[in-house]
Design a protein around this motif. Sequence first.
Motif, PDB file in Angstrom:
ATOM      1  N   ILE A 255       3.243   8.479   1.346  1.00  0.00           N
ATOM      2  CA  ILE A 255       1.892   8.657   1.859  1.00  0.00           C
ATOM      3  C   ILE A 255       1.223   9.870   1.227  1.00  0.00           C
ATOM      4  O   ILE A 255       0.018   9.864   0.971  1.00  0.00           O
ATOM      5  CB  ILE A 255       1.894   8.745   3.408  1.00  0.00           C
ATOM      6  CG1 ILE A 255       0.463   8.757   3.955  1.00  0.00           C
ATOM      7  CG2 ILE A 255       2.643   9.963   3.882  1.00  0.00           C
ATOM      8  CD1 ILE A 255      -0.324   7.524   3.692  1.00  0.00           C
TER       9      ILE A 255
ATOM     10  N   SER B 273       0.391  -0.302   0.401  1.00  0.00           N
ATOM     11  CA  SER B 273       1.554  -0.534   1.260  1.00  0.00           C
ATOM     12  C   SER B 273       1.968  -1.994   1.228  1.00  0.00           C
ATOM     13  O   SER B 273       3.161  -2.301   1.299  1.00  0.00           O
ATOM     14  CB  SER B 273       1.247  -0.120   2.697  1.00  0.00           C
ATOM     15  OG  SER B 273       1.041   1.261   2.776  1.00  0.00           O
TER      16      SER B 273
ATOM     17  N   VAL C  24       2.810   3.568   2.118  1.00  0.00           N
ATOM     18  CA  VAL C  24       3.671   4.027   3.202  1.00  0.00           C
ATOM     19  C   VAL C  24       4.902   3.128   3.239  1.00  0.00           C
ATOM     20  O   VAL C  24       4.793   1.910   3.156  1.00  0.00           O
ATOM     21  CB  VAL C  24       2.906   3.960   4.542  1.00  0.00           C
ATOM     22  CG1 VAL C  24       3.794   4.339   5.691  1.00  0.00           C
ATOM     23  CG2 VAL C  24       1.682   4.848   4.484  1.00  0.00           C
TER      24      VAL C  24
ATOM     25  N   THR D   1       7.403   3.476   8.696  1.00  0.00           N
ATOM     26  CA  THR D   1       6.121   3.992   9.166  1.00  0.00           C
ATOM     27  C   THR D   1       5.133   2.835   9.284  1.00  0.00           C
ATOM     28  O   THR D   1       5.004   2.039   8.361  1.00  0.00           O
ATOM     29  CB  THR D   1       5.579   5.044   8.180  1.00  0.00           C
ATOM     30  OG1 THR D   1       6.589   6.021   7.951  1.00  0.00           O
ATOM     31  CG2 THR D   1       4.335   5.704   8.724  1.00  0.00           C
TER      32      THR D   1
ATOM     33  N   SER E  79       1.856   0.677   9.074  1.00  0.00           N
ATOM     34  CA  SER E  79       0.686   0.630   8.198  1.00  0.00           C
ATOM     35  C   SER E  79       0.182  -0.803   8.193  1.00  0.00           C
ATOM     36  O   SER E  79       0.963  -1.740   8.348  1.00  0.00           O
ATOM     37  CB  SER E  79       1.079   1.070   6.786  1.00  0.00           C
ATOM     38  OG  SER E  79       0.060   0.779   5.875  1.00  0.00           O
TER      39      SER E  79
END
Length: 173
Positions: free
Chosen positions: A55, A132, A138, A142, A144
């Motif tokens: 990120i 992503s 990301v 995590t 996204s």
Amino acid sequence: MAVSIYVVIGVVLGGLAGYYGGWIDSLIMRLADVVLAFPSLIIIIVMVSLLGPSIYNVMLVIGVLGWPPIARLVRGNFLSLREREFVIAAEAIGAGNRRIIFRHVLPNTLAPVIVAASFGMAQAILLEAGLSFIGLGVQPPTPSWGNMLNAAPVLCTRTMLKKLVTKVLSPSW
């Protein structure tokens, strides 16, 4: 964070180009033209591939490549505002360039910059989601939008398979 990076870069470079003009203006605007001449998504994909998917790298690359529209907006406002009466009056009473820029011109430029930054936030979110989705933004633990869309076919297949098995094995129709 990416929007903050490119807003700061754009305001500084656009302010310098618009207030001082001349060769500084030409140099900064030609640099902006060079950055705008190449497709930003492809450059972002290449840079994130080289730097590694995270990120922070995505924010840095989006921030470094997103400044030219903000710089053009600020430059145009500075060019317009430096010819206004209140700036001429400030020069007449002996105010320095720094005071004129930070007390008179920059505050009158911030409204369009805030609007552009809010639109830039949406653009940065969509760019991050796209990166992503292809695995360059990301990373999967995590959350996204891109990771969610990437995982959606697997989840939909599992849900549909579960419903199908339940219907076939269910004794009541």
